[in-house]
Design a protein around this motif. Structure first.
Motif, PDB file in Angstrom:
ATOM      1  N   LEU A  98      30.662  29.952  11.053  1.00 49.19           N
ATOM      2  CA  LEU A  98      29.489  29.307  11.927  1.00 49.19           C
ATOM      3  C   LEU A  98      29.470  27.950  11.504  1.00 49.19           C
ATOM      4  O   LEU A  98      28.552  27.456  12.527  1.00 49.19           O
ATOM      5  CB  LEU A  98      28.346  29.683  12.119  1.00 49.19           C
ATOM      6  N   SER A  99      29.831  27.456  10.889  1.00 49.41           N
ATOM      7  CA  SER A  99      29.438  26.286  10.564  1.00 49.41           C
ATOM      8  C   SER A  99      30.289  25.065  11.524  1.00 49.41           C
ATOM      9  O   SER A  99      31.136  25.099  11.722  1.00 49.41           O
ATOM     10  CB  SER A  99      30.078  25.827   8.690  1.00 49.41           C
ATOM     11  N   GLU A 100      29.033  23.872  11.631  1.00 51.93           N
ATOM     12  CA  GLU A 100      30.038  23.223  12.446  1.00 51.93           C
ATOM     13  C   GLU A 100      31.315  22.526  11.833  1.00 51.93           C
ATOM     14  O   GLU A 100      31.365  21.604  12.144  1.00 51.93           O
ATOM     15  CB  GLU A 100      28.682  21.714  12.853  1.00 51.93           C
ATOM     16  N   ASN A 101      30.904  21.806  11.182  1.00 48.69           N
ATOM     17  CA  ASN A 101      32.221  21.185  10.057  1.00 48.69           C
ATOM     18  C   ASN A 101      33.819  22.209   9.971  1.00 48.69           C
ATOM     19  O   ASN A 101      33.773  23.311   9.220  1.00 48.69           O
ATOM     20  CB  ASN A 101      31.739  21.766   8.151  1.00 48.69           C
ATOM     21  N   ALA A 102      34.425  21.542  10.328  1.00 45.33           N
ATOM     22  CA  ALA A 102      35.511  22.274  11.157  1.00 45.33           C
ATOM     23  C   ALA A 102      36.284  22.874   9.560  1.00 45.33           C
ATOM     24  O   ALA A 102      37.054  23.243   9.892  1.00 45.33           O
ATOM     25  CB  ALA A 102      36.768  21.036  11.719  1.00 45.33           C
ATOM     26  N   PHE A 103      36.325  22.398   8.386  1.00 49.64           N
ATOM     27  CA  PHE A 103      36.834  22.223   6.718  1.00 49.64           C
ATOM     28  C   PHE A 103      36.474  23.634   6.532  1.00 49.64           C
ATOM     29  O   PHE A 103      37.038  24.567   6.132  1.00 49.64           O
ATOM     30  CB  PHE A 103      37.593  20.773   6.392  1.00 49.64           C
ATOM     31  N   ILE A 104      34.745  23.302   6.942  1.00 46.91           N
ATOM     32  CA  ILE A 104      34.347  24.819   5.919  1.00 46.91           C
ATOM     33  C   ILE A 104      34.804  26.114   6.797  1.00 46.91           C
ATOM     34  O   ILE A 104      35.268  26.941   6.154  1.00 46.91           O
ATOM     35  CB  ILE A 104      32.670  24.246   5.502  1.00 46.91           C
ATOM     36  N   GLN A 105      34.273  25.680   8.219  1.00 47.44           N
ATOM     37  CA  GLN A 105      34.605  26.464   8.695  1.00 47.44           C
ATOM     38  C   GLN A 105      36.288  27.274   9.169  1.00 47.44           C
ATOM     39  O   GLN A 105      36.670  28.931   8.520  1.00 47.44           O
ATOM     40  CB  GLN A 105      35.100  26.049  10.386  1.00 47.44           C
ATOM     41  N   ARG A 106      37.244  26.601   9.022  1.00 46.15           N
ATOM     42  CA  ARG A 106      38.694  27.226   8.425  1.00 46.15           C
ATOM     43  C   ARG A 106      38.887  27.367   6.924  1.00 46.15           C
ATOM     44  O   ARG A 106      39.343  28.709   7.287  1.00 46.15           O
ATOM     45  CB  ARG A 106      39.374  25.189   8.791  1.00 46.15           C
ATOM     46  N   VAL A 107      38.469  26.843   5.860  1.00 40.72           N
ATOM     47  CA  VAL A 107      38.356  27.327   5.054  1.00 40.72           C
ATOM     48  C   VAL A 107      37.895  29.174   5.214  1.00 40.72           C
ATOM     49  O   VAL A 107      38.211  29.541   4.071  1.00 40.72           O
ATOM     50  CB  VAL A 107      38.158  26.511   3.788  1.00 40.72           C
TER      51      VAL A 107
END
Length: 279
Positions: A98-107
């Protein structure tokens, strides 16, 4: 209003009676299934050879039941430890989804999909062979027995499924909750921890309990990698009694009954909470 009710033009709902009937029917079904299983086990044992005296299958079960129940308690302990580890890791992974950071969300999404769609037995083998047999911290050596590795192996699919449960529960809340919190000058972190997650608890509880029931039944897979749990002990008892065919159904049927008596009430409680909490 009274005339409408009498004429049947308005629906009259009686949810308490419906819940009570559902609980009673579930209990009756569970008792009936248990009785059928016991009769079937006794019938199979009898068809494979009628035995009486001190070596009958009933006597064997009474003699070995303390050992087998100890193994079943070990299954429960493995499931509780794996569920605890997986829940803690899965909650963090779900928040990452649910993170707004795209990298964290994809990982987080890749990790969740990998462990959620991998066979549990394969993950168990990976944990058994990749986790070291011991950890050395300075001069202190901490051994890692097989059952700890089994807990790690079972916690991986739990982590992935809990992450999906967290994501689904948060997404199921109306967007107005976020908008109201934003209008009150709450940060996203404050909104998540103080407003969203407390409301998600009752939505996450029934699927979490269902997942726990599944992981409890899956702990018998630990016998494949050499962990002395109930299924392993059942096989050892069968070998100790000479491997008689007439003991196969009673011994493994005893394991079946133990898991049924433990997991079926959890399933019924899950259904009750779904209706009680309206989720």
């Amino acid at each position: 209003m009274t005339e409408d009710l009498r004429s049947g033009r308005l629906a009259v709902l009686l949810p308490p009676r419906q819940r009570t009937a559902a609980v009673r029917s579930g209990a009756i079904f569970g008792c009936a299934a248990l009785v059928i299983a016991l009769v079937a086990i006794a019938g199979v044992a009898r068809s494979q050879g009628v035995e009486t005296g001190p070596d009958s299958w009933v006597t064997v079960l009474m003699r070995w039941s303390p050992l087998l129940l100890g193994g079943f308690a070990f299954n429960i302990a493995i499931s509780l430890i794996a569920m605890t580890i997986g829940t803690v890791l899965g909650a963090g992974l779900g928040i990452g989804l649910l993170s707004e950071n795209a990298f964290i969300q994809r990982v987080s999404w890749c990790v969740m999909q990998f462990f959620r769609n991998s066979p549990w037995l394969v993950l168990l083998f990976f944990a058994m062979f990749l986790v070291p047999f011991q950890i050395r911290i300075g001069d202190t050596v901490i051994p890692l027995p097989g059952w700890i590795k089994a807990c790690v192996g079972f916690s991986l699919p739990v982590m992935a499924n809990v992450a999906e449960i967290v994501r689904g529960a948060v997404k199921s809340l109306p967007a107005t909750q976020w908008e109201a919190a934003e209008s009150l000058a709450f940060t996203r972190r404050q909104t998540m921890w103080m407003i969203i997650l407390p409301q998600c608890f009752r939505r996450m509880l029934p699927p979490w309990m269902n997942l726990y029931s599944l992981i409890t039944m899956a702990t018998v897979l630990a016998s494949v990698v050499g962990v002395s749990e109930m299924l392993t002990l059942t096989s050892d008892v069968h070998a100790a009694e000479g491997g008689r065919p007439s003991l196969f159904a009673p011994l493994y049927g005893f394991a079946l009954v133990c898991f049924f008596l433990y997991c079926y009430p959890i399933g019924r409680l899950t259904v009750y909470l779904e209706r009680r909490l309206h989720v």
